[in-house]
Scaffold this motif. Structure first.
Motif, PDB file in Angstrom:
ATOM      1  N   ASP A  26       0.843  -1.192   0.000  1.00 17.21           N
ATOM      2  CA  ASP A  26       0.000   0.000   0.000  1.00 17.21           C
ATOM      3  C   ASP A  26       0.885   1.252   0.000  1.00 17.21           C
ATOM      4  O   ASP A  26       1.689   1.443   0.919  1.00 17.21           O
ATOM      5  CB  ASP A  26      -0.898  -0.012   1.231  1.00 17.21           C
ATOM      6  N   PRO A  27       0.753   2.112  -1.016  1.00 15.83           N
ATOM      7  CA  PRO A  27       1.631   3.273  -1.096  1.00 15.83           C
ATOM      8  C   PRO A  27       1.466   4.257   0.066  1.00 15.83           C
ATOM      9  O   PRO A  27       2.439   4.895   0.474  1.00 15.83           O
ATOM     10  CB  PRO A  27       1.280   3.920  -2.434  1.00 15.83           C
ATOM     11  N   THR A  28       0.253   4.348   0.613  1.00 16.52           N
ATOM     12  CA  THR A  28       0.037   5.229   1.766  1.00 16.52           C
ATOM     13  C   THR A  28       0.789   4.700   2.972  1.00 16.52           C
ATOM     14  O   THR A  28       1.519   5.445   3.644  1.00 16.52           O
ATOM     15  CB  THR A  28      -1.470   5.352   2.095  1.00 16.52           C
ATOM     16  N   GLN A  29       0.650   3.409   3.240  1.00 18.17           N
ATOM     17  CA  GLN A  29       1.370   2.800   4.361  1.00 18.17           C
ATOM     18  C   GLN A  29       2.881   2.867   4.139  1.00 18.17           C
ATOM     19  O   GLN A  29       3.636   3.121   5.070  1.00 18.17           O
ATOM     20  CB  GLN A  29       0.931   1.345   4.550  1.00 18.17           C
ATOM     21  N   ARG A  30       3.304   2.622   2.896  1.00 17.08           N
ATOM     22  CA  ARG A  30       4.725   2.669   2.572  1.00 17.08           C
ATOM     23  C   ARG A  30       5.286   4.070   2.817  1.00 17.08           C
ATOM     24  O   ARG A  30       6.319   4.236   3.473  1.00 17.08           O
ATOM     25  CB  ARG A  30       4.957   2.235   1.122  1.00 17.08           C
TER      26      ARG A  30
END
Length: 98
Positions: A20-24
């Motif tokens: 997940d790019p947000t979590q990353r």
């Protein structure tokens, strides 16, 4: 590389693979934000470890350097708390430029 150091680098590498790019982005941001403080703490911990090595009977800058695989002058810099290039070192008394 020691097993402990490899685990740290593996954990950092894993951050780059969070799906997940947000979590990353959040996870990477957290680590980047904490790095300056952690870097200072790691340098201080290394300095203490090197000082402990030098306190052993018969230890010298050269013997500790050989044990750690670094130059004796680097051992000396670590003990004094120096890091980075020589431009940040205090000038010695009587030193001349040029």
């Amino acid at each position: 590389m020691t097993e402990e150091a490899q685990r740290v680098f593996d954990a950092i590498e894993a951050l780059k693979h969070i799906a997940d790019p947000t979590q990353r982005a959040r996870a990477l941001g957290e680590v980047l934000k904490a790095l300056p403080v952690q870097n200072k703490a790691l340098k201080e911990a290394r300095q203490e470890a090197v000082k402990e090595l030098l306190e052993r009977p018969g230890a010298s800058l050269r013997s500790v350097g050989a044990e750690l695989g670094i130059n004796f002058s680097t051992v000396q810099d670590i003990v004094k708390g120096y890091s980075g290039s020589g431009k940040n070192r205090p000038k010695t008394q009587g030193a001349s430029d040029g």
